[in-house]
Every structure is written in structure tokens, then in C-alpha cells.
Motif scaffolding. Structure first.
Motif, short mmCIF file in Angstrom:
data_model
loop_
_atom_site.label_atom_id
_atom_site.label_comp_id
_atom_site.label_asym_id
_atom_site.label_seq_id
_atom_site.Cartn_x
_atom_site.Cartn_y
_atom_site.Cartn_z
N ARG A 99 6.14 56.74 14.17
CA ARG A 99 5.80 55.50 14.86
C ARG A 99 5.06 54.51 13.96
O ARG A 99 5.01 53.32 14.25
N ARG A 100 4.47 55.02 12.88
CA ARG A 100 3.69 54.13 12.00
C ARG A 100 4.53 53.51 10.89
O ARG A 100 4.05 52.64 10.16
N ILE A 101 5.75 53.94 10.71
CA ILE A 101 6.57 53.37 9.64
C ILE A 101 7.11 52.01 10.06
O ILE A 101 7.09 51.64 11.24
N GLU A 102 7.62 51.27 9.09
CA GLU A 102 8.30 50.01 9.38
C GLU A 102 9.77 50.32 9.60
O GLU A 102 10.40 51.03 8.81
N LEU A 103 10.32 49.79 10.68
CA LEU A 103 11.71 50.07 11.05
C LEU A 103 12.38 48.73 11.31
O LEU A 103 11.93 47.96 12.16
N ALA A 104 13.45 48.45 10.57
CA ALA A 104 14.11 47.15 10.69
C ALA A 104 15.62 47.32 10.57
O ALA A 104 16.10 48.23 9.90
N VAL A 105 16.36 46.42 11.20
CA VAL A 105 17.82 46.49 11.23
C VAL A 105 18.40 45.19 10.68
O VAL A 105 17.94 44.11 11.03
N THR A 106 19.39 45.31 9.79
CA THR A 106 20.12 44.13 9.35
C THR A 106 21.57 44.26 9.80
O THR A 106 22.15 45.34 9.71
N PRO A 107 22.17 43.19 10.32
CA PRO A 107 23.52 43.30 10.87
C PRO A 107 24.58 43.39 9.79
O PRO A 107 24.39 42.95 8.66
N GLY A 108 25.69 43.95 10.17
CA GLY A 108 26.86 43.98 9.31
C GLY A 108 28.07 43.46 10.07
O GLY A 108 28.01 43.26 11.29
#
Length: 600
Positions: A446-455
């Protein structure tokens, strides 16, 4: 420095670039009209070079230097913000750093020249005469008065001597004209001191700023506390190597905001490591110990980062919701060796696999990653973008294992790219990663950075190849019943059929599952004509790409596999004949009716 892009304008240049990319990993972009088999193609050299330059991408042009100069001249503005640009002769006889010499181009040119068995044609005066760039100190060091570097160097070139005050081995080991009585001064200090054209002030990365704060503390409050703490002690912000805190604050925005404003990384220590610093704390607290398991966060983190020979130079100071302390190390601090970074999982959709269909953001996120996690094939499709990365490849079907290893690596402070084909948020890895974070019971996740980039998704790629079948309302349905019961899937097919949606069918068949596509065909035929166009798109963007258009009535599971996207038109979808015997497929949105109405 990010990985460079090799820009080639001829087949001969491509061969040279491939050899250089084996030494300095980077993508190879080739002029489409002249170059075959580059990693990525472009049509206009000047425009492409300008885009790369504007994005801050280091450029190695395997071409005449004049081409680079003319192409990039309109884009030149701030030399401190420009990426490195290096020209390499097509026969490998010359390597010339053209721009950003003191920001990586000289070093890059030397590596390329070494690989070619030649010498980089460096022209920056400091490097040529003294073997050092005065305005490009080593990593972590800061020059407090960079605009004075040019007149200072000019005075040296005119014959003036200089002396070093403080500890700066990189200067002492150079070919500078050192003279104990020199009129020019190179000063190394962690304190705030004035500079001038006769006095360059360098700040070594000796200071560690420790921060403790309440959950949700305002970033402005914490940043102001750090600034005031340094100012009141007469310490230079440029001498700060890192900001440190306890690991439960790894996702605290205020801590990261303080680090960002100083331009340094944030590093984190667990409670046991901070408690080991208890004997050295100036202000131990039983209250803090009961709350987080150590007797001091700000002081403990600063001392842990400064190392066993460091000393606390500013004891804990308070604001309403935060604390701050500063420790001084005995030698420059390497942030990579101090504590743990906040890990990051970048969930990257790479599109169908063709690098031309990969977004610039995806390229940037892949470049910053230390570790790549994904299905073997998807990692292979990255080509040069995977060079120099630790690969964690898995077989098809091990989705949860992939997501877990990505989260575990990030929890250790790694920069991880979790790679999906198509769009990572469409029947792919993004949703699984978020589900595991929610239900996995792991606080470190829960403490990590989580990000999504579209394809580019398979449905977008198939639609683009076929024409414009998604021009009106559409939906996507997966026929895989591994995770979704068939009765739910069937209900959705019937709803899509009744609503007359264009339907993009994912996971149409597998080796053990061959009947569902036929059932979808049967249901759709109850609501739309037998001649409804169906697009079968296989291996999109890869070798062996196939795009066919058939009638819905002729849809047969034997002609489809898991690499095929099935796109079924609505009752309004149309074919347009092409001169080569094929056809375009599109779904009108009502413009014809609008034109008729306007013509009345």
C-alpha cells in the motif's frame, strides 16, 4: 541520463548504430525512405529530431553534424535544460559532442569513441585544458553560482592560478593550475557562502535531512520547516543529499514534496534501524517509541542516512505537525546506499508490440525502470527498450504471480515496469495489481507508488486497420470463462445484441474452449443481418499481421485463435469497396441523416 536514441539516415548508418547500441543501449530510429529494420521509423528527419530534443531525449545522430545543427537550431533556448546531442560519422571515424557537453554529451561521446577505437572531439574549454568541467560537478555536488563559472574559467585560461578550500578530491585530481597563493578560489562547503567570478562555491552532498510528521501533514508546512531549519543553521540546501524518514511514511506526500523542492531523493528506514540510533539521539521520546517502535524519527533518520561517522548538526525542530533534524556525514552521501527508496510499479501498456504504437510516456516509464516483469513474449517485444534491465519473465497464465513479484520488488524500493500488451487496463494487468493491493493484506504494498500508462488496445488497433468500425456505440466482451461464469458472459452478449452495439470480442477461443464463439454468433444473428461485417485481426502490429473481413454468418471458431481480435459490426456497420479488391469497414454515426435534414 536517459537512454539515447540513435537517429540514422542510411542503411550504412544503421549497421554502425547497431554496434554502438550494444555498448550504449538505446533505440534506433531510421528514416523510413532509406532505412530498413530500424526499431522505429520516421518520415522527416528535422521534425523527428526536434520532437526528441523537446522531450529531453539524448540524441546520437549517425550522420553529418550539419544535419543535426540545422535541425535543432530553432529549438535552442536554455543550455542548462537541453539534452546531450552527439554526432557520429557514418564510417565511425569521428564522434563530436555538439550540445550538452557538460550535461552528459562529453561522457557519452567518450563511450562511443572508445567503442569505435577513436577519440571524442571534445571542444568545451575546461575539459580540453583542465580535464574537468567546472560547471558540471560530480553527481550530488552542486555549484552555488553557476553563472560565474564562465568568467572563472576564462581567467584560468588567461593564466590565473587557483586554490582549493575544503575537501574536493575531484578538483584536486584535475589538471587545474593549482597554486596555494592563487587569486581564484574553489570552495567546497556545506554552509551558505557567497560566490563571485573569482570564487566558485561547491556544496558536497554531506547533509541528511530527517523528517517526521503526522499523517496528512500539509506539504507546505513540512517544506517550510525544512527550509527554516537549514536557513537558521546557515546550511546550504545544495549540500543536502537526501531527505529521510521512517518506512511507514514512504507514501506521505509531505515528505516527498520536501524532497522534490530540494531536488533530492527521499529514502526510508524501518523502525528497527532507526532505533539503533537511539544512543545518538539528542531528543529521544517514549511517546514516539510507543507509536512507531523507535525513540526518534527525524533525528534517527538523519543519523542513519549520515552513517556511523556522521553527527547531528541540527537537533529536532518542530512545527505544528512535523519535526525536522539535520545530520552531517563524514564523506559524501550516496543516496542509493542509504535506506530504501519508495518503490514504484509502472503498469505499462505497450500496444500490439510495434514500437511505433508505444506512447512516449510508456517509453519514459520503461526507461526509468530497473526491473521489467511480464509474459516472456511481451518483454521480447520491447527490443532495445529492455536493454540493461533486470527481466522477470513468466509463462502465459501466471498473471497473479507476475503482479505479486512486481509489487514485492517495488516494496523493496525498486522501479518496476509491469508490462502488458495492448492497454494494461483492458483485460490486462492493471486491475489485478489494484485488486491485490486492496485485498493482499500487505501494508508495504500500500505504500508503494502505483501508476498506469495507457497503450493502444487490440480493439483500437483492429479498428484502425479495418477503417472506422467503432465510429458509433460499442462494447467489449471477453469470452474467457476462467474468471467469469458463462451465464454472466451470455447475459452480456444478449444485452449487447439487443442494444445493437458493435462488439469487440477478446479471448474468443482457446484450446479447451471452442464453443463460446459459436454461441455468440448465434445470439448476434438473432438481432442483426447475416451479412454484418466481422473483422478478424491477428498479430496486429507484429510480423504476420492479418486483417480479414467476413460475414457474421461465416464466423467460424476454427479460423480464430487467442491472438485474434474479433470485431463484430452492428446492424448499421457498412463496407466500402477499395480499388485493390478489399474493403474498409465503418459504422456511421448519423451524419448522412443530418445532411439530409439540413438540405430540406
Amino acid at each position: 541520463m536517459n537512454a539515447p536514441v540513435f537517429v540514422v539516415l542510411s542503411q550504412r548508418g544503421l549497421e554502425l548504430a547497431r554496434g554502438l547500441a550494444a555498448v550504449v543501449p538505446g533505440e534506433i530510429h531510421g528514416l523510413e525512405s532509406r532505412v530498413r529494420d530500424a526499431d522505429r521509423g520516421f518520415e522527416a528527419a528535422a521534425a523527428h529530431l526536434g520532437r526528441l530534443f523537446a522531450e529531453g531525449t539524448p540524441i546520437v545522430g549517425v550522420c553529418a553534424a550539419g544535419i543535426l545543427i540545422r535541425s535543432l537550431a530553432p529549438h535552442l533556448a536554455d543550455k542548462r535544460a537541453e539534452p546531450p546531442v552527439v554526432a557520429v560519422a557514418e564510417d565511425g571515424s569521428a564522434v563530436v559532442p555538439l550540445l550538452g557537453g557538460h550535461h552528459g554529451a562529453n561522457a557519452l561521446a567518450r563511450r562511443l569513441a572508445d567503442a569505435l577505437g577513436t577519440v571524442a572531439a571534445e571542444t568545451t574549454a575546461g575539459d580540453v585544458h583542465f580535464g574537468v568541467a567546472l560547471d558540471e560537478p560530480p553527481a550530488g555536488w552542486r555549484l552555488a553560482n553557476p553563472f560565474d563559472a564562465k568568467p572563472f574559467a576564462a581567467a584560468l585560461l588567461a593564466g590565473a592560478g587557483c586554490r582549493i578550500e575544503g575537501q574536493a578530491p575531484w578538483l584536486a585530481q584535475s589538471a587545474l593550475p593549482l597554486d596555494p597563493a592563487g587569486a581564484l578560489v574553489l570552495r567546497a562547503t556545506e554552509r551558505v557562502e557567497p560566490g563571485s567570478p573569482e570564487r566558485l562555491v561547491y556544496h558536497p552532498p554531506l547533509l541528511a535531512v530527517g523528517i517526521g510528521c503526522e499523517r496528512g501533514a500539509a506539504p507546505d508546512e513540512v517544506a517550510a520547516l525544512v527550509r527554516d531549519t537549514l536557513d537558521e543553521a546557515g546550511l546550504a540546501a545544495g549540500a543536502v543529499a537526501l531527505v529521510a524518514s521512517i518506512d511507514v511514511k514512504a507514501d506521505e506526500p509531505a515528505v516527498h514534496a520536501a524532497a522534490d523542492r530540494l531536488g533530492v531523493p527521499a529514502r526510508f528506514f524501518d523502525a528497527a534501524r532507526l532505533e539503533a540510533e537511539a544512543p545518538r539521539l539528542a531528543n529521544p521520546s517514549e511517546v514516539v517509541f510507543r507509536e512507531v517502535g523507535c525513540h526518534g524519527v527525524a533525528e534517527g533518520a538523519a543519523l542513519a542516512a549520515a552513517g556511523p561517522d556522521g553527527e547531528l548538526v541540527v537537533p529536532k525542530r518542530r512545527s505544528a505537525r512535523a519535526t525536522c533534524a539535520v545530520a552531517r556525514a563524514a564523506a559524501p552521501i550516496d543516496p542509493a546506499a542509504a535506506g530504501r527508496a519508495r518503490g514504484r510499479v509502472s503498469i505499462v501498456g505497450i500496444g500490439p508490440g510495434n514500437p511505433d504504437w508505444r506512447t512516449p510516456e510508456a517509453d519514459r516509464w520503461l526507461a526509468r525502470a530497473t526491473d521489467l516483469v511480464g509474459y516472456h513474449l511481451y518483454l521480447d517485444l520491447l527490443g532495445p527498450a529492455a536493454a540493461g534491465k533486470r527481466r522477470h519473465g513468466y509463462e502465459l497464465g501466471a498473471e497473479e504471480e507476475r503482479a505479486r513479484i512486481a509489487l514485492d520488488l517495488a516494496a523493496l524500493g525498486k522501479e518496476v515496469a509491469l508490462v502488458s500488451s495492448g492497454d494494461a487496463g483492458i483485460y490486462a494487468m492493471a486491475t489485478l495489481a489494484f485488486e491485490l493491493v486492496e485485498h493482499g493484506g500487505r501494508e508495504d504494498w500500500r505504500r508503494i507508488e502505483l501508476a498506469v500508462t495507457p497503450g493502444i488496445s487490440a480493439l483500437q488497433a483492429a479498428a484502425a486497420r479495418a477503417g472506422a468500425p467503432l465510429g458509433h456505440d460499442f462494447c467489449t466482451i471477453s469470452l474467457s470463462d476462467l474468471l467469469t461464469p458463462w451465464d454472466v458472459i451470455e447475459r452480456r452478449i444478449r444485452a449487447a445484441a439487443a442494444g445493437d452495439f458493435v462488439v469487440a470480442v477478446y479471448n474468443p477461443v482457446s484450446r479447451r474452449r471452442t464453443t463460446q464463439l459459436a454461441e455468440l454468433r448465434r445470439i448476434l444473428l438473432e438481432h442483426r443481418p447475416a451479412a454484418t461485417p466481422v473483422v478478424l485481426a491477428r498479430n496486429l502490429g507484429r510480423d504476420g499481421e492479418q486483417v480479414r473481413v467476413i460475414d457474421l454468418e461465416a464466423l467460424d471458431a476454427s479460423e480464430v485463435d487467442m491472438l485474434t481480435l474479433v470485431l463484430v459490426g452492428s446492424s448499421e456497420t457498412r463496407r466500402v469497396a477499395r480499388g485493390d479488391g478489399g474493403c474498409w469497414v465503418y459504422t456511421p454515426r448519423g451524419y448522412a441523416a443530418k445532411r439530409q435534414e439540413e438540405g430540406r
